[in-house]
Design a protein around this motif. Structure first.
Motif, PDB file in Angstrom:
ATOM      1  N   VAL A  26       0.243   5.280  -5.167  1.00  0.00           N
ATOM      2  CA  VAL A  26       1.688   4.520  -5.325  1.00  0.00           C
ATOM      3  C   VAL A  26       2.499   5.414  -6.210  1.00  0.00           C
ATOM      4  O   VAL A  26       1.853   5.467  -7.544  1.00  0.00           O
ATOM      5  N   PRO A  27       3.284   6.551  -5.796  1.00  0.00           N
ATOM      6  CA  PRO A  27       4.197   7.348  -6.893  1.00  0.00           C
ATOM      7  C   PRO A  27       4.923   6.205  -7.831  1.00  0.00           C
ATOM      8  O   PRO A  27       5.618   5.317  -7.245  1.00  0.00           O
ATOM      9  N   LEU A  28       5.108   6.688  -8.892  1.00  0.00           N
ATOM     10  CA  LEU A  28       5.806   5.933 -10.161  1.00  0.00           C
ATOM     11  C   LEU A  28       6.655   7.018 -10.396  1.00  0.00           C
ATOM     12  O   LEU A  28       6.527   7.987 -11.054  1.00  0.00           O
ATOM     13  N   HIS A  29       8.003   6.742 -10.297  1.00  0.00           N
ATOM     14  CA  HIS A  29       9.285   7.917 -10.533  1.00  0.00           C
ATOM     15  C   HIS A  29       9.901   7.703 -11.846  1.00  0.00           C
ATOM     16  O   HIS A  29      10.546   8.416 -12.250  1.00  0.00           O
ATOM     17  N   ASP A  30       9.531   6.661 -12.619  1.00  0.00           N
ATOM     18  CA  ASP A  30      10.294   6.545 -13.985  1.00  0.00           C
ATOM     19  C   ASP A  30       9.166   5.866 -15.011  1.00  0.00           C
ATOM     20  O   ASP A  30       9.657   4.813 -15.580  1.00  0.00           O
ATOM     21  N   HIS A  36       1.617   7.722 -11.203  1.00  0.00           N
ATOM     22  CA  HIS A  36       0.919   7.044 -10.113  1.00  0.00           C
ATOM     23  C   HIS A  36       0.103   5.823 -10.554  1.00  0.00           C
ATOM     24  O   HIS A  36      -0.558   5.687 -11.591  1.00  0.00           O
ATOM     25  N   VAL A  37      -0.163   4.971  -9.433  1.00  0.00           N
ATOM     26  CA  VAL A  37      -1.158   3.991  -9.839  1.00  0.00           C
ATOM     27  C   VAL A  37      -1.891   4.117  -8.198  1.00  0.00           C
ATOM     28  O   VAL A  37      -1.557   4.397  -7.255  1.00  0.00           O
ATOM     29  N   ARG A  38      -3.328   3.711  -8.361  1.00  0.00           N
ATOM     30  CA  ARG A  38      -4.170   3.295  -7.199  1.00  0.00           C
ATOM     31  C   ARG A  38      -4.274   2.115  -6.958  1.00  0.00           C
ATOM     32  O   ARG A  38      -4.614   1.221  -7.858  1.00  0.00           O
ATOM     33  N   LEU A  39      -4.406   1.736  -5.544  1.00  0.00           N
ATOM     34  CA  LEU A  39      -4.483   0.284  -5.229  1.00  0.00           C
ATOM     35  C   LEU A  39      -5.568   0.231  -4.303  1.00  0.00           C
ATOM     36  O   LEU A  39      -5.845   1.019  -3.202  1.00  0.00           O
ATOM     37  N   LYS A  40      -6.324  -0.631  -3.854  1.00  0.00           N
ATOM     38  CA  LYS A  40      -7.342  -0.969  -2.776  1.00  0.00           C
ATOM     39  C   LYS A  40      -7.235  -2.274  -2.240  1.00  0.00           C
ATOM     40  O   LYS A  40      -6.441  -3.096  -2.683  1.00  0.00           O
ATOM     41  N   ARG A  41      -7.550  -2.383  -1.301  1.00  0.00           N
ATOM     42  CA  ARG A  41      -7.678  -3.778  -0.358  1.00  0.00           C
ATOM     43  C   ARG A  41      -8.242  -5.039  -1.125  1.00  0.00           C
ATOM     44  O   ARG A  41      -9.041  -4.745  -1.864  1.00  0.00           O
ATOM     45  N   VAL A  42      -7.519  -6.054  -0.800  1.00  0.00           N
ATOM     46  CA  VAL A  42      -8.055  -7.408  -1.302  1.00  0.00           C
ATOM     47  C   VAL A  42      -9.169  -7.569  -0.445  1.00  0.00           C
ATOM     48  O   VAL A  42     -10.421  -8.018  -0.913  1.00  0.00           O
ATOM     49  N   PHE A  43      -9.110  -7.797   0.909  1.00  0.00           N
ATOM     50  CA  PHE A  43      -9.874  -8.098   2.012  1.00  0.00           C
ATOM     51  C   PHE A  43     -10.617  -6.962   2.691  1.00  0.00           C
ATOM     52  O   PHE A  43      -9.984  -6.426   3.212  1.00  0.00           O
ATOM     53  N   THR A  44     -11.843  -6.911   2.394  1.00  0.00           N
ATOM     54  CA  THR A  44     -12.722  -5.645   2.935  1.00  0.00           C
ATOM     55  C   THR A  44     -13.505  -5.829   3.800  1.00  0.00           C
ATOM     56  O   THR A  44     -14.308  -4.950   4.401  1.00  0.00           O
ATOM     57  N   THR A  45     -13.799  -7.095   4.067  1.00  0.00           N
ATOM     58  CA  THR A  45     -15.298  -7.493   4.812  1.00  0.00           C
ATOM     59  C   THR A  45     -14.803  -7.129   6.371  1.00  0.00           C
ATOM     60  O   THR A  45     -13.781  -7.266   6.728  1.00  0.00           O
ATOM     61  N   ALA A 143       8.276   2.872  -8.530  1.00  0.00           N
ATOM     62  CA  ALA A 143       7.789   2.705  -6.873  1.00  0.00           C
ATOM     63  C   ALA A 143       8.977   2.278  -6.089  1.00  0.00           C
ATOM     64  O   ALA A 143       9.444   1.359  -6.416  1.00  0.00           O
ATOM     65  N   VAL A 144       8.905   3.109  -4.973  1.00  0.00           N
ATOM     66  CA  VAL A 144       9.994   2.688  -4.296  1.00  0.00           C
ATOM     67  C   VAL A 144       9.290   1.861  -3.080  1.00  0.00           C
ATOM     68  O   VAL A 144      10.057   0.865  -2.427  1.00  0.00           O
ATOM     69  N   TRP A 145       8.308   2.053  -2.824  1.00  0.00           N
ATOM     70  CA  TRP A 145       7.484   1.228  -1.850  1.00  0.00           C
ATOM     71  C   TRP A 145       5.854   1.481  -2.082  1.00  0.00           C
ATOM     72  O   TRP A 145       5.536   2.209  -3.133  1.00  0.00           O
TER      73      TRP A 145
END
Length: 187
Positions: A26-30, A36-45, A143-145
């Protein structure tokens, strides 16, 4: 141009093989500390009944601010220094740990005003099950989205009230994590 990276589908059958997991960038513009930050799923099973939905940050927070049943945070600018430092460190992409994306639920209620009273207009109400600090901080950092996870029965409603624009969805590129935890772009 910044991109958000994600798998194009959340089907368990399309999950990457060899133990790697999808990572959303996720890009951070300010945000001078990092871009940027990295994210992963909560539910992976396998067989999870949750989906990843790409949301417009401002729309999501506006819907979350309508929630009168759960804990709603004050704006990031009003957080104390320790809380800001903690979330900044938690989301730091140089960490080997990848934080989970926010997990939400959504309902609707009658909108204020005459059209709402007549039951002709409704508004979305988002409640965070996890990740409210992350979501609010990412939006404040530019982050815009970003992706959130939601139960599959609420995914269409979340897209309707908080969905990201087509521009955001066309900027996606899949990634996965390698054994080292570093993101790796897929062809």
């Amino acid at each position: 141009m910044s991109t958000l990276m994600e798998l194009p589908t959340t089907s368990p059958a399309s999950s990457p093989s060899s133990g790697s997991e999808p990572v959303w960038i996720v890009p951070l513009h300010d945000h001078p500390p990092y871009g940027h930050v990295r994210l992963k799923r909560v539910f992976t099973t396998d067989g999870t009944r949750h989906q990843v939905v790409l949301v417009d940050a401002r729309k999501l927070i506006a819907c979350a601010d309508r929630d009168d049943t759960d804990y709603v945070l004050r704006p990031v600018q009003e957080w104390h220094g320790g809380k800001l430092r903690g979330i900044r460190e938690f989301l730091d992409p140089s960490s080997t740990r990848i934080p989970q994306m926010p997990y939400v639920t959504i309902t609707t209620r009658r909108a204020p005003g005459l059209l709402g009273v007549l039951r002709l207009e409704h508004e979305g109400v988002v409640a965070f099950r996890n990740g409210q600090h992350r979501a609010r901080y990412m939006m404040a950092a530019g982050a815009v989205w970003f992706p959130v996870e939601v139960h599959e029965r609420e995914a269409a409603l979340l897209r309707q009230y908080c969905g990201a624009s087509d521009d955001a969805r066309t900027a996606l590129r899949p990634t996965s994590t390698e054994a080292s935890g570093a993101p790796r772009a897929r062809p």
